[in-house]
Design a protein around this motif. Structure first.
Motif, PDB file in Angstrom:
ATOM      1  N   ASN A  50       1.427  22.662 -10.698  1.00 56.25           N
ATOM      2  CA  ASN A  50       0.286  21.856 -10.253  1.00 56.25           C
ATOM      3  C   ASN A  50       0.058  20.670 -11.187  1.00 56.25           C
ATOM      4  OD1 ASN A  50      -0.316  23.365  -7.979  1.00 56.25           O
ATOM      5  ND2 ASN A  50      -1.717  24.725  -9.080  1.00 56.25           N
ATOM      6  N   VAL A  51       0.155  20.918 -12.479  1.00 50.50           N
ATOM      7  CA  VAL A  51      -0.023  19.833 -13.456  1.00 50.50           C
ATOM      8  C   VAL A  51       1.097  18.802 -13.288  1.00 50.50           C
ATOM      9  CG1 VAL A  51      -0.093  19.244 -15.915  1.00 50.50           C
ATOM     10  CG2 VAL A  51      -1.200  21.352 -15.101  1.00 50.50           C
ATOM     11  N   ALA A  52       2.325  19.287 -13.170  1.00 54.69           N
ATOM     12  CA  ALA A  52       3.478  18.380 -13.061  1.00 54.69           C
ATOM     13  C   ALA A  52       3.359  17.493 -11.826  1.00 54.69           C
ATOM     14  CB  ALA A  52       4.773  19.194 -13.010  1.00 54.69           C
ATOM     15  N   ILE A  53       3.107  18.084 -10.682  1.00 59.29           N
ATOM     16  CA  ILE A  53       3.085  17.314  -9.433  1.00 59.29           C
ATOM     17  C   ILE A  53       1.890  16.349  -9.406  1.00 59.29           C
ATOM     18  CG2 ILE A  53       2.868  17.465  -6.909  1.00 59.29           C
ATOM     19  CD1 ILE A  53       5.557  18.538  -7.777  1.00 59.29           C
ATOM     20  N   SER A  54       0.738  16.796  -9.843  1.00 56.87           N
ATOM     21  CA  SER A  54      -0.430  15.901  -9.788  1.00 56.87           C
ATOM     22  C   SER A  54      -0.271  14.738 -10.770  1.00 56.87           C
ATOM     23  CB  SER A  54      -1.737  16.662 -10.010  1.00 56.87           C
ATOM     24  OG  SER A  54      -1.739  17.259 -11.275  1.00 56.87           O
ATOM     25  N   THR A  55       0.330  14.999 -11.913  1.00 56.87           N
ATOM     26  CA  THR A  55       0.523  13.919 -12.894  1.00 56.87           C
ATOM     27  C   THR A  55       1.541  12.900 -12.378  1.00 56.87           C
ATOM     28  OG1 THR A  55       0.074  15.515 -14.642  1.00 56.87           O
ATOM     29  CG2 THR A  55       1.002  13.403 -15.320  1.00 56.87           C
ATOM     30  N   ILE A  56       2.622  13.393 -11.826  1.00 56.38           N
ATOM     31  CA  ILE A  56       3.652  12.503 -11.282  1.00 56.38           C
ATOM     32  C   ILE A  56       3.095  11.631 -10.167  1.00 56.38           C
ATOM     33  CG2 ILE A  56       5.770  12.515  -9.881  1.00 56.38           C
ATOM     34  CD1 ILE A  56       5.841  13.118 -13.086  1.00 56.38           C
ATOM     35  N   LYS A  57       2.256  12.223  -9.350  1.00 53.24           N
ATOM     36  CA  LYS A  57       1.648  11.474  -8.242  1.00 53.24           C
ATOM     37  C   LYS A  57       0.845  10.299  -8.799  1.00 53.24           C
ATOM     38  CE  LYS A  57      -1.329  12.283  -4.273  1.00 53.24           C
ATOM     39  NZ  LYS A  57      -2.316  13.232  -3.715  1.00 53.24           N
TER      40      LYS A  57
END
Ligand code: AR6
Length: 203
Positions: A166-173
Protein backbone atom coordinates in the motif's frame (compact mmCIF):
# COMPACT_ATOMS: atom_id res chain seq x y z
CA UNK A 1 -4.41 -22.25 -7.50
CA UNK A 2 -6.63 -19.59 -6.04
CA UNK A 3 -4.17 -16.75 -6.56
CA UNK A 4 -3.83 -17.47 -10.28
CA UNK A 5 -7.57 -17.64 -10.75
CA UNK A 6 -7.95 -14.21 -9.19
CA UNK A 7 -5.14 -12.76 -11.30
CA UNK A 8 -6.80 -13.84 -14.51
CA UNK A 9 -9.80 -11.63 -13.70
CA UNK A 10 -7.64 -8.52 -13.28
CA UNK A 11 -8.89 -6.42 -16.19
CA UNK A 12 -11.13 -3.86 -14.52
CA UNK A 13 -12.64 -1.03 -16.52
CA UNK A 14 -9.85 -1.15 -19.08
CA UNK A 15 -7.33 0.18 -16.59
CA UNK A 16 -5.31 -2.97 -16.35
CA UNK A 17 -4.07 -5.35 -18.92
CA UNK A 18 -2.58 -8.77 -18.27
CA UNK A 19 -0.03 -10.12 -20.67
CA UNK A 20 2.93 -12.45 -20.32
CA UNK A 21 3.24 -12.28 -16.54
CA UNK A 22 3.13 -8.50 -16.36
CA UNK A 23 0.41 -6.19 -15.17
CA UNK A 24 0.08 -2.67 -16.50
CA UNK A 25 -1.64 0.29 -14.89
CA UNK A 26 -1.88 3.83 -16.25
CA UNK A 27 -0.85 6.01 -13.30
CA UNK A 28 -0.88 9.42 -14.99
CA UNK A 29 -1.52 10.63 -18.55
CA UNK A 30 2.14 10.05 -19.38
CA UNK A 31 3.26 7.21 -17.15
CA UNK A 32 2.66 3.54 -16.72
CA UNK A 33 3.18 1.20 -13.76
CA UNK A 34 4.23 -2.36 -14.47
CA UNK A 35 4.23 -5.19 -11.96
CA UNK A 36 6.19 -8.30 -12.73
CA UNK A 37 7.77 -11.26 -11.03
CA UNK A 38 11.49 -11.74 -11.47
CA UNK A 39 15.08 -10.85 -10.72
CA UNK A 40 15.76 -7.10 -10.77
CA UNK A 41 19.41 -7.59 -11.76
CA UNK A 42 18.20 -8.65 -15.24
CA UNK A 43 16.05 -5.56 -15.76
CA UNK A 44 16.86 -2.71 -18.14
CA UNK A 45 15.15 -0.62 -20.77
CA UNK A 46 17.79 1.31 -22.69
CA UNK A 47 20.96 1.70 -20.63
CA UNK A 48 20.86 5.51 -20.60
CA UNK A 49 17.72 6.81 -18.86
CA UNK A 50 16.96 3.75 -16.78
CA UNK A 51 17.81 2.79 -13.19
CA UNK A 52 17.15 0.05 -10.71
CA UNK A 53 16.65 0.65 -7.02
CA UNK A 54 18.61 -1.32 -4.44
CA UNK A 55 17.31 -2.09 -0.93
CA UNK A 56 20.56 -1.22 0.85
CA UNK A 57 21.69 -0.54 4.42
CA UNK A 58 22.89 2.72 5.97
CA UNK A 59 26.57 1.80 5.57
CA UNK A 60 26.09 0.97 1.87
CA UNK A 61 28.02 -2.18 2.68
CA UNK A 62 27.18 -5.17 0.52
CA UNK A 63 24.66 -7.41 2.29
CA UNK A 64 22.32 -10.26 1.37
CA UNK A 65 18.95 -10.38 -0.40
CA UNK A 66 18.48 -8.11 -3.38
CA UNK A 67 21.54 -6.06 -2.33
CA UNK A 68 23.74 -9.15 -2.50
CA UNK A 69 22.31 -10.11 -5.89
CA UNK A 70 22.92 -6.60 -7.28
CA UNK A 71 26.51 -6.50 -6.00
CA UNK A 72 27.21 -9.97 -7.39
CA UNK A 73 25.89 -9.04 -10.81
CA UNK A 74 27.39 -5.51 -10.94
CA UNK A 75 30.88 -6.65 -9.93
CA UNK A 76 33.33 -5.42 -7.26
CA UNK A 77 33.53 -1.84 -8.56
CA UNK A 78 30.06 -1.28 -7.13
CA UNK A 79 31.24 -1.80 -3.56
CA UNK A 80 34.16 0.55 -4.22
CA UNK A 81 31.79 3.23 -5.57
CA UNK A 82 29.52 2.85 -2.53
CA UNK A 83 32.45 3.26 -0.15
CA UNK A 84 33.46 6.49 -1.90
CA UNK A 85 30.16 8.05 -0.87
CA UNK A 86 30.95 10.20 2.17
CA UNK A 87 29.70 9.24 5.61
CA UNK A 88 27.22 11.68 7.12
CA UNK A 89 27.70 10.17 10.58
CA UNK A 90 30.22 7.52 11.62
CA UNK A 91 29.19 4.36 9.75
CA UNK A 92 26.25 6.03 7.95
CA UNK A 93 26.50 6.85 4.25
CA UNK A 94 22.77 6.83 3.57
CA UNK A 95 20.37 7.42 6.48
CA UNK A 96 17.14 5.41 6.50
CA UNK A 97 14.63 6.87 4.06
CA UNK A 98 17.31 8.54 1.91
CA UNK A 99 18.97 7.48 -1.34
CA UNK A 100 22.34 7.65 -3.11
CA UNK A 101 23.17 6.98 -6.78
CA UNK A 102 26.05 5.06 -8.39
CA UNK A 103 26.90 3.71 -11.83
CA UNK A 104 25.69 0.16 -12.49
CA UNK A 105 29.02 -1.27 -13.75
CA UNK A 106 28.38 -4.77 -15.20
CA UNK A 107 24.60 -4.50 -15.02
CA UNK A 108 22.74 -3.67 -18.26
CA UNK A 109 20.96 -0.73 -16.67
CA UNK A 110 22.42 2.80 -16.49
CA UNK A 111 22.37 3.57 -12.75
CA UNK A 112 21.66 2.08 -9.36
CA UNK A 113 19.78 4.11 -6.79
CA UNK A 114 20.56 2.77 -3.32
CA UNK A 115 17.80 3.44 -0.88
CA UNK A 116 17.50 2.35 2.74
CA UNK A 117 14.11 1.22 3.94
CA UNK A 118 13.06 1.02 7.59
CA UNK A 119 13.51 -1.99 9.83
CA UNK A 120 9.86 -2.68 10.57
CA UNK A 121 10.20 -3.52 14.26
CA UNK A 122 12.87 -0.95 15.06
CA UNK A 123 11.40 2.30 13.74
CA UNK A 124 8.43 4.01 15.34
CA UNK A 125 6.81 5.17 12.09
CA UNK A 126 8.04 2.73 9.46
CA UNK A 127 5.39 3.84 6.95
CA UNK A 128 6.81 7.39 6.93
CA UNK A 129 10.31 6.10 6.24
CA UNK A 130 9.17 3.58 3.63
CA UNK A 131 7.30 6.37 1.85
CA UNK A 132 10.51 8.43 1.85
CA UNK A 133 12.46 5.46 0.48
CA UNK A 134 10.04 5.19 -2.46
CA UNK A 135 10.08 8.93 -3.23
CA UNK A 136 11.73 9.49 -6.56
CA UNK A 137 13.43 12.86 -6.18
CA UNK A 138 16.97 11.61 -6.77
CA UNK A 139 15.87 9.74 -9.89
CA UNK A 140 14.20 12.85 -11.29
CA UNK A 141 17.33 14.94 -10.63
CA UNK A 142 19.30 12.38 -12.65
CA UNK A 143 16.91 12.36 -15.63
CA UNK A 144 15.81 8.78 -15.08
CA UNK A 145 12.69 8.00 -17.14
CA UNK A 146 12.43 4.26 -16.51
CA UNK A 147 12.86 2.90 -13.01
CA UNK A 148 12.47 -0.50 -11.36
CA UNK A 149 11.98 -1.10 -7.65
CA UNK A 150 12.20 -4.25 -5.55
CA UNK A 151 9.96 -4.70 -2.49
CA UNK A 152 12.05 -2.50 -0.18
CA UNK A 153 12.19 -3.69 3.48
CA UNK A 154 10.16 -6.85 2.75
CA UNK A 155 13.05 -9.26 3.40
CA UNK A 156 15.56 -8.98 6.23
CA UNK A 157 13.93 -5.73 7.42
CA UNK A 158 10.65 -7.57 8.09
CA UNK A 159 7.99 -5.27 6.64
CA UNK A 160 4.65 -7.09 6.16
CA UNK A 161 3.96 -7.40 2.41
CA UNK A 162 0.39 -6.16 2.50
CA UNK A 163 1.31 -3.00 4.39
CA UNK A 164 4.41 -2.37 2.30
CA UNK A 165 2.49 -2.71 -0.97
CA UNK A 166 0.00 0.00 0.00
CA UNK A 167 2.82 2.40 0.85
CA UNK A 168 4.73 1.53 -2.32
CA UNK A 169 1.80 1.93 -4.71
CA UNK A 170 0.42 5.11 -3.15
CA UNK A 171 3.86 6.75 -3.10
CA UNK A 172 4.57 5.83 -6.71
CA UNK A 173 1.21 7.21 -7.76
CA UNK A 174 2.08 10.52 -6.14
CA UNK A 175 5.59 10.83 -7.61
CA UNK A 176 5.10 9.22 -11.02
CA UNK A 177 4.72 12.34 -13.15
CA UNK A 178 8.16 12.66 -14.71
CA UNK A 179 8.61 8.95 -15.38
CA UNK A 180 7.62 7.11 -18.51
CA UNK A 181 7.55 3.76 -16.74
CA UNK A 182 7.75 2.69 -13.12
CA UNK A 183 8.29 -1.04 -12.63
CA UNK A 184 8.20 -3.30 -9.62
CA UNK A 185 10.25 -6.46 -10.11
CA UNK A 186 9.14 -8.81 -7.38
CA UNK A 187 11.01 -11.95 -6.50
CA UNK A 188 8.32 -13.87 -4.61
CA UNK A 189 4.76 -14.79 -5.59
CA UNK A 190 3.35 -13.71 -2.24
CA UNK A 191 4.89 -10.27 -2.59
CA UNK A 192 3.73 -9.96 -6.18
CA UNK A 193 0.17 -10.84 -5.15
CA UNK A 194 0.19 -8.20 -2.39
CA UNK A 195 1.38 -5.57 -4.90
CA UNK A 196 -1.26 -6.57 -7.43
CA UNK A 197 -3.99 -6.29 -4.83
CA UNK A 198 -2.81 -2.82 -3.75
CA UNK A 199 -2.54 -1.61 -7.33
CA UNK A 200 -6.10 -2.74 -8.10
CA UNK A 201 -7.32 -1.06 -4.95
CA UNK A 202 -5.40 2.22 -5.17
CA UNK A 203 -5.03 2.97 -8.91
N1 AR6 B 1 15.36 -9.28 -7.49
C1 AR6 B 1 14.27 -8.69 -6.97
N2 AR6 B 1 13.91 -8.82 -5.67
C2 AR6 B 1 14.69 -9.60 -4.88
C3 AR6 B 1 15.84 -10.26 -5.34
C4 AR6 B 1 16.19 -10.07 -6.73
N3 AR6 B 1 17.26 -10.64 -7.27
N4 AR6 B 1 16.39 -10.95 -4.31
C5 AR6 B 1 15.60 -10.74 -3.23
N5 AR6 B 1 14.56 -9.93 -3.57
P1 AR6 B 1 15.96 -7.76 1.26
P2 AR6 B 1 15.38 -5.43 2.99
C6 AR6 B 1 13.45 -9.42 -2.73
O1 AR6 B 1 16.21 -8.62 2.44
O2 AR6 B 1 14.30 -6.16 3.66
C7 AR6 B 1 20.44 -6.64 2.87
O3 AR6 B 1 21.36 -7.42 3.60
C8 AR6 B 1 13.05 -10.25 -1.54
O4 AR6 B 1 12.12 -11.23 -1.94
O5 AR6 B 1 16.88 -7.86 0.10
O6 AR6 B 1 15.14 -4.01 2.55
C9 AR6 B 1 20.85 -5.19 2.81
O7 AR6 B 1 22.24 -5.02 2.75
C10 AR6 B 1 12.39 -9.20 -0.62
O8 AR6 B 1 10.98 -9.17 -0.82
O9 AR6 B 1 15.97 -6.17 1.68
C11 AR6 B 1 20.27 -4.62 4.07
O10 AR6 B 1 21.15 -4.84 5.17
C12 AR6 B 1 12.98 -7.88 -1.09
O11 AR6 B 1 13.86 -8.20 -2.17
C13 AR6 B 1 18.99 -5.41 4.27
O12 AR6 B 1 19.19 -6.64 3.57
C14 AR6 B 1 13.77 -7.12 -0.04
O13 AR6 B 1 14.48 -8.01 0.80
C15 AR6 B 1 17.80 -4.73 3.66
O14 AR6 B 1 16.63 -5.46 3.97
Amino acid sequence: GIARASISTSAIGGRTERKAGMDLFQISPSSVLKLQRGDITKWFVNGSTDAIVNAANERLQRGGGVDGAIHRAAGPLLQAACLEIPEVQPGVRCPTGEARITPAFQLPVSRIIHTVGPIYDAHRHPEVLLRKAYSLQLAKENNIEYIAFPSISCGVFGYPFDEASNVAISTIKEFSDNFKEVHFVLFEDEVYNAWLESARKLL
